[in-house]
Design an enzyme around this catalytic site. Structure first.
Site, PDB file in Angstrom:
ATOM      1  CE1 TYR A  17      -3.308  -2.756   0.278  1.00 57.59           C
ATOM      2  CE2 TYR A  17      -3.626  -2.238   2.590  1.00 57.59           C
ATOM      3  CZ  TYR A  17      -3.956  -2.978   1.480  1.00 57.59           C
ATOM      4  OH  TYR A  17      -4.933  -3.936   1.576  1.00 57.59           O
TER       5      TYR A  17
ATOM      6  N   GLY B 124     -16.125  -0.824  -1.175  1.00 58.27           N
ATOM      7  CA  GLY B 124     -14.831  -0.446  -1.735  1.00 58.27           C
ATOM      8  C   GLY B 124     -14.882   0.919  -2.396  1.00 58.27           C
TER       9      GLY B 124
ATOM     10  CG  PHE C  13     -13.532  -3.834  -1.545  1.00 62.96           C
ATOM     11  CD1 PHE C  13     -12.713  -2.789  -1.139  1.00 62.96           C
ATOM     12  CD2 PHE C  13     -13.226  -4.488  -2.722  1.00 62.96           C
ATOM     13  CE1 PHE C  13     -11.604  -2.410  -1.886  1.00 62.96           C
ATOM     14  CE2 PHE C  13     -12.123  -4.119  -3.479  1.00 62.96           C
ATOM     15  CZ  PHE C  13     -11.311  -3.069  -3.063  1.00 62.96           C
ATOM     16  N   PRO C  14     -15.979  -4.106   2.812  1.00 65.40           N
ATOM     17  CG  PRO C  14     -15.620  -3.396   5.018  1.00 65.40           C
ATOM     18  CD  PRO C  14     -14.896  -3.723   3.740  1.00 65.40           C
TER      19      PRO C  14
ATOM     20  N   PRO D 281     -19.109   2.752  -3.258  1.00 64.87           N
ATOM     21  CG  PRO D 281     -18.920   4.641  -1.914  1.00 64.87           C
ATOM     22  CD  PRO D 281     -18.664   4.153  -3.315  1.00 64.87           C
TER      23      PRO D 281
END
Length: 310
Positions: A88, A241, A237-238, A244
């Protein structure tokens, strides 16, 4: 998985209003979950650090001080596990975590991922040779300022989900690194049930991190299997992601409960199975507080019926 839309509307009409939630509201989400074969205790709401990097998860944040403030606030709010990866940025989120939080609290668990690198063109490149995996572990250790990594997830190949390929060679490397004391616990990411079973033949697996949310439910059977085994399931990605979650039903449930839609989506995950740990990411302290407050939202049967019909 579908239920006629009319049934959802009937369920919505019976949802009981609830008082607005706050970050101080007690809920079962604060109970720690301890995966099988693991001595780390996870509160069920964690924090995903990916959004702390610059646009497209590349380069430094626009406001470094704000990123540091989010990380420190996460711990103030009771979060005790952070999800990150040295790719990242690359390196950015790990360096921010070290700047903000080192020396780390004893109860803080940092979960990182290996198996990919970033190209100079910002591409995501599989990196699962033995040398690349070892280098990735050492890079995470260096940038986080650790002697050993609490949990390392092997991020299996496949940009659109699990590709079903064997992950045995990579797991053999991670198992050796665990024997060497550089990794304490091993997890998996972007895998299917067959790959999980393959890995479990080689080493103990404490968590699985896959794409899953209110409208992306392909892992339902896997979640139930892992719950029976005492293994954590961590949906990435609850909240959808980079796009939305959008749903009229979700919005209506949220309005009836005096919450926002993303809080309801997180609450649904927490009630979906006891082994689910959520790691919503944000670069905003205000948004972070909203995410944590979702742990105090309890969906009744009618709300669940409406959401399950999506």
């Amino acid at each position: 998985m579908g239920r006629p839309a009319g049934d959802a509307q009937v369920a919505l009409s019976s949802i009981q209003p609830q008082p607005r939630i706050s970050v101080n509201t007690y809920s079962p989400s604060q109970h720690p979950f301890t995966p099988a074969h693991c001595d780390r205790h996870f509160k069920r709401i964690g924090y995903g650090a990916m959004q702390l990097a610059g646009p497209h998860v590349w380069g430094p944040p626009t406001d470094r001080a704000a990123a540091v403030a989010v990380l420190r606030e996460a711990l103030e709010l009771g979060i005790n596990h952070i999800d990150t990866a040295d790719f990242y940025g690359p390196h950015v989120t790990n360096q921010l975590i070290r700047e903000a939080l080192h020396p780390y609290r004893d109860d803080l668990t940092i979960v990182t991922k290996i198996g990919f690198l970033r190209g100079e063109d910002q591409s995501w490149l599989p990196a699962a040779s033995p040398a690349q995996l070892r280098d990735a572990v050492h890079s995470n250790l260096k940038n986080l300022g650790l002697d050993a990594l609490d949990v390392v997830n092997f991020r299996a190949p496949g940009m659109e989900g699990a590709d079903g390929s064997s992950i045995g060679a990579a797991l053999a490397v991670l198992a050796d690194l665990k024997k060497d004391g550089l990794i304490r616990n091993i997890g998996l990411s972007n895998v299917d049930a067959r790959q999980v079973a393959e890995a479990q033949q080689m080493t103990e697996i404490v968590c699985v991190q896959n794409h899953y949310n209110l409208v992306h439910r392909g892992d339902d059977a896997l979640i139930d299997t892992l719950a029976a085994q005492g293994i954590a399931y961590v949906p990435f990605f609850p909240l959808g992601g980079f796009s939305p979650l959008q749903s009229g039903v979700l919005n209506e449930v949220a309005a009836a409960m005096d919450a926002n839609p993303m809080q309801v989506a997180l609450a649904w995950l927490l009630q979906r199975a006891p082994n689910i740990l959520v790691i919503p990411g944000t670069s905003s302290v205000a948004h972070l507080r909203e995410n944590v407050a979702a742990g105090g939202l309890r969906l009744d049967a009618s709300a669940l019926q409406a959401l399950n019909a999506l």
